[in-house]
Design an enzyme around this catalytic site. Structure first.
Site, PDB file in Angstrom:
ATOM      1  N   SER A  65       0.826  -1.217   0.000  1.00 14.04           N
ATOM      2  CA  SER A  65       0.000   0.000   0.000  1.00 14.04           C
ATOM      3  C   SER A  65       0.858   1.264   0.000  1.00 14.04           C
ATOM      4  O   SER A  65       2.016   1.258   0.420  1.00 14.04           O
ATOM      5  CB  SER A  65      -0.901   0.029   1.235  1.00 14.04           C
ATOM      6  OG  SER A  65      -1.681  -1.128   1.288  1.00 14.04           O
TER       7      SER A  65
HETATM    8  N1  SAH Z   1      -0.812  -4.372   4.058  1.00 13.62           N
HETATM    9  C1  SAH Z   1      -0.248  -4.783   2.813  1.00 13.62           C
HETATM   10  C2  SAH Z   1      -1.173  -4.459   1.666  1.00 13.62           C
HETATM   11  C3  SAH Z   1      -1.412  -5.634   0.801  1.00 13.62           C
HETATM   12  S1  SAH Z   1      -2.704  -5.481  -0.331  1.00 13.62           S
HETATM   13  C4  SAH Z   1       1.121  -4.184   2.637  1.00 13.62           C
HETATM   14  O1  SAH Z   1       1.437  -3.303   3.365  1.00 13.62           O
HETATM   15  O2  SAH Z   1       1.868  -4.639   1.795  1.00 13.62           O
HETATM   16  C5  SAH Z   1      -3.930  -6.518   0.389  1.00 13.62           C
HETATM   17  C6  SAH Z   1      -3.578  -7.958   0.617  1.00 13.62           C
HETATM   18  O3  SAH Z   1      -4.735  -8.576   1.110  1.00 13.62           O
HETATM   19  C7  SAH Z   1      -3.147  -8.738  -0.616  1.00 13.62           C
HETATM   20  O4  SAH Z   1      -1.881  -9.257  -0.426  1.00 13.62           O
HETATM   21  C8  SAH Z   1      -4.180  -9.861  -0.693  1.00 13.62           C
HETATM   22  O5  SAH Z   1      -3.625 -11.097  -1.101  1.00 13.62           O
HETATM   23  C9  SAH Z   1      -4.652  -9.929   0.741  1.00 13.62           C
HETATM   24  N2  SAH Z   1      -5.947 -10.546   0.944  1.00 13.62           N
HETATM   25  C10 SAH Z   1      -7.078 -10.466   0.199  1.00 13.62           C
HETATM   26  N3  SAH Z   1      -8.065 -11.211   0.739  1.00 13.62           N
HETATM   27  C11 SAH Z   1      -7.553 -11.770   1.864  1.00 13.62           C
HETATM   28  C12 SAH Z   1      -8.084 -12.635   2.851  1.00 13.62           C
HETATM   29  N4  SAH Z   1      -9.330 -13.090   2.809  1.00 13.62           N
HETATM   30  N5  SAH Z   1      -7.274 -13.012   3.863  1.00 13.62           N
HETATM   31  C13 SAH Z   1      -6.006 -12.583   3.946  1.00 13.62           C
HETATM   32  N6  SAH Z   1      -5.459 -11.772   3.029  1.00 13.62           N
HETATM   33  C14 SAH Z   1      -6.211 -11.355   1.998  1.00 13.62           C
END
Ligand code: SAH
Length: 653
Positions: A65
């Site tokens: 993000s």
């Molecule tokens: N906080 C992260 C942002 C990642 S984007 C960072 O700082 O890098 C959001 C993430 O949510 C993605 O990697 C995606 O795979 C994950 N995601 C989506 N649905 C999910 C679920 N049901 N359980 C766990 N992770 C999930």
């Protein structure tokens, strides 16, 4: 900014320009961002861009993000030194790492195993021992480590997953983007009591979607190189004979669901009925299921319900299920099954007894008769009013399909208002009185839905289908409410009703929904198991035309380009195939392919166009139950002598 500047300087500049300058002044937050090296959380080739003001790709179609949005969410979550925090959607692990510099303990869940492993490695290398990254489905939260003082969700959802709200400590905050694909609201939900949450929308944002289930990494997945039939053979649970003791045990994996839907790819296959009977018996006997709801009309199913609950039959009972297609519920499987249920119920208290209910809406005249007989016995004045109201439908009761035409073409007063008012009256009564009035109210709902249904049928199109499946889902919902908050239901209906319509041509091109889709939407994907049933060849009970005679017909072997052929080629005669998201087999069965649907009509000559449609098996069902060769369902009439009378009720013919 120069790429050669050292990371600490670039980081300080990011904190200053992207975070502090936008109004975030909490020193703990600014301090945490100053400590965590973002360049370690992006792929090497992108490390020069690590301090840019935006998201960056991290593989698996996901992103790390934008720093500012992470800061904003942390600010809204209002976390502090003693807190225990959950992050859903760990992705690169960056946000969790930053949070870990502020709070006592952070858990972060990521659905992609590959990403979770990388994130775990990074936080370990940085020595952030209070930060635990786990692979899993964050929609379920982490009940082993709950409650949390704050939960941050880094992916968008249309509806906030219930477990997350429940895993908040009282006073805890859940920060989550809620909304559709284009834009979401960043929502802060505060738990203010055991059963009370307050929520506030803070700002518009855009996130990747929250997706159910987990994704295992490719290199760990066996079976990438197998053909589809080989993969099915490898992944499935072979099943013993249906009457063997272990057959139903294979279905225990669905015991914790609220709703288990058991399908059928024809209305005339003996194995589908026999299998559903033994599975259902086990769910009822061992796993607390108290509702059996089937694709049949309410007033007819009520006769079976009275029988299994040991209740008296009404005087001079009309035998149920007299309308075409009679074999659906008057076949040689049902009496034995109902007798077993009756025996189970005999040893139980009234409120623990299993009930047998009808979800469908065709038998309008049966429902009207049941309502009048109930009101005659309980409230003769109300019965007179109801007679008057339903009088409007009398001319069409024997052929309700004609009603739609008259309602429209002759300008005949539509009966809608009268039947809806009657339904309201009886629903109110049911709320006050319960018991038999609940059944009367369900009959009144049937009449009101049927009135709409037959009117819509005249126009054709998707509306009448949708009305019917909405009626079925609503009936199920009423039943679950009626039987109490812990109640669990088994549903028997055709694959076309229980397989999620969004994964077939029904939903993709015709705008139709069905009870399987509605159940996932209403009770959540995790609370519902949709189990399809299929076959390759054999015989089937069906008619050539609506209202025609039942015949035992030979089914054509499945087409080469169908899912059925893949199952047949697995060479496993009977199996249960788990299609949970993230499994290799579910992923590889996610390309559209033909699937066969036989209802009560079978037209082998035009089979491709009459019976096959495109579907995506792994999105349609949570599991698929296979019988390679099947036999026609035997109707009761061929086996039972004519024994009209209350002894054999409800099977007397
Ligand atoms: N906080 C992260 C942002 C990642 S984007 C960072 O700082 O890098 C959001 C993430 O949510 C993605 O990697 C995606 O795979 C994950 N995601 C989506 N649905 C999910 C679920 N049901 N359980 C766990 N992770 C999930």
């Amino acid at each position: 900014m120069s790429e050669t500047e050292n990371p600490a300087a670039r980081r300080a500049s990011m904190v200053e320009r992207q975070i502090a300058a936008r109004g975030i002044d909490d020193p703990q937050i600014l301090g945490a961002f100053t400590k965590v090296p973002r360049e370690r959380f992006v792929p090497d080739r992108l490390s020069d861009s690590a301090y840019e003001d935006g998201p960056l790709p991290i593989g698996e179609g996901q992103t790390i993000s934008q720093p500012y949005i992470v800061a904003r969410m942390i600010d809204i979550a209002d976390i502090g030194p003693g807190d225990r925090v959950l992050e859903v959607g760990a992705g690169s692990g960056y946000a969790a790492a930053v949070i870990s510099r502020i709070v006592a303990q952070v858990f972060a869940v990521e659905r992609h195993e590959v990403l979770a492993r990388e994130a775990k490695r990074r936080v370990a290398e940085l020595g952030y021992t209070n930060c635990t990254v786990l692979a899993g489905d964050g929609m379920k939260g982490l009940c082993d480590h709950a409650p949390f003082d704050a939960i941050l969700v880094a992916a968008r959802c249309e509806e906030v997953p219930r477990p997350l709200k429940e895993q908040l400590a009282i006073g805890g905050r859940l920060v989550v983007p809620v909304g559709g694909e284009d834009m979401q609201q960043l929502r802060c939900i505060r738990r203010v009591g055991q059963d009370r949450w307050e929520s506030e929308d803070i700002t518009s944002v855009r996130f990747v979607p929250l997706v159910r289930g987990t994704v295992t990494s490719n290199e760990e997945k066996p079976g990438r190189d197998l053909s589809l039939p080989e993969l099915i053979a490898e992944s499935c649970t072979p099943l013993p004979e249906i009457d063997g003791p272990d057959f139903a045990a294979a279905f225990d994996r669905f015991a914790d669901k609220r709703v288990v839907m058991l399908g059928e790819s024809s209305h005339g296959t003996a194995e589908f009925y026999a299998a559903r009977a033994v599975i259902t018996r086990r769910l009822v006997e061992r796993h607390g299921f108290s509702i059996i709801a089937v694709e049949a009309d309410w007033p007819d199913a009520a006769a079976y319900n009275r029988y299994i609950r040991g209740e008296a039959a009404p005087e001079d009972p009309a035998p149920p299920f007299q309308r075409f297609p009679t074999w659906m519920w008057r076949n040689t499987v049902m009496p034995g099954f109902l007798k077993e249920l009756r025996a189970i119920n005999a040893g139980r208290n009234e409120d623990e007894r299993v009930g047998f209910y009808g979800l469908d809406l065709y038998n309008m005249s049966g429902s009207i008769a049941a309502i009048l007989s109930y009101l005659d016995a309980h409230d003769p004045e109300a019965a007179a009013v109801a007679r008057e109201r339903y009088g409007c439908l009398t001319p069409w009761q024997s052929d309700p399909a004609m009603y739609g035409r008259s309602a429209i073409t002759t300008g005949f007063a539509q009966c809608e208002e009268a039947v809806v008012q009657q339904c309201r009256d009886l629903l109110e009564r049911a709320v006050e009185e319960g018991g038999q009035s609940f059944s009367a109210a369900m009959n009144a709902r049937l009449v009101a839905s049927a009135e709409q249904y037959y009117r819509a049928m005249y126009y054709g199109g998707s509306e009448s289908w949708n009305l019917r499946d909405s009626h079925m889902a609503d009936t199920l919902e009423h039943l679950l409410e009626y039987r109490g908050s812990e109640a669990k239901a088994v549903v028997w209906a055709h694959n076309s009703h229980i397989g999620d319509a969004r994964a077939t041509e029904m939903g993709m091109t015709r705008g139709e929904h069905n009870i399987g889709q509605l159940a996932r939407e209403r009770w959540g994907d995790d609370a519902v198991a949709l189990i399809g049933f299929g076959t390759h060849a054999g015989t089937v009970s069906a008619a050539h035309d609506w209202d025609g005679d039942r015949k035992t017909m030979r089914i054509n072997p499945s087409r080469e380009d169908s899912y059925e052929r893949l199952c047949h080629d697995s060479d496993v005669p009977r199996f249960l195939l788990d299609l949970s998201r993230g499994t290799t087999v579910a992923e590889r069965l996610s390309d559209p392919r033909l699937e066969r649907f036989i209802g009560v009509i079978y037209r082998p000559e035009t089979e491709r166009w009459s019976h096959y449609t495109e579907a995506v098996l792994s999105r349609q069902f949570d599991a698929f139950c296979w019988f390679d060769e099947t036999r026609a369902l035997a109707p009761l009439e061929d086996h039972e002598p004519d024994r009209r009378g209350s002894d054999t009720y409800p099977f007397g013919i």
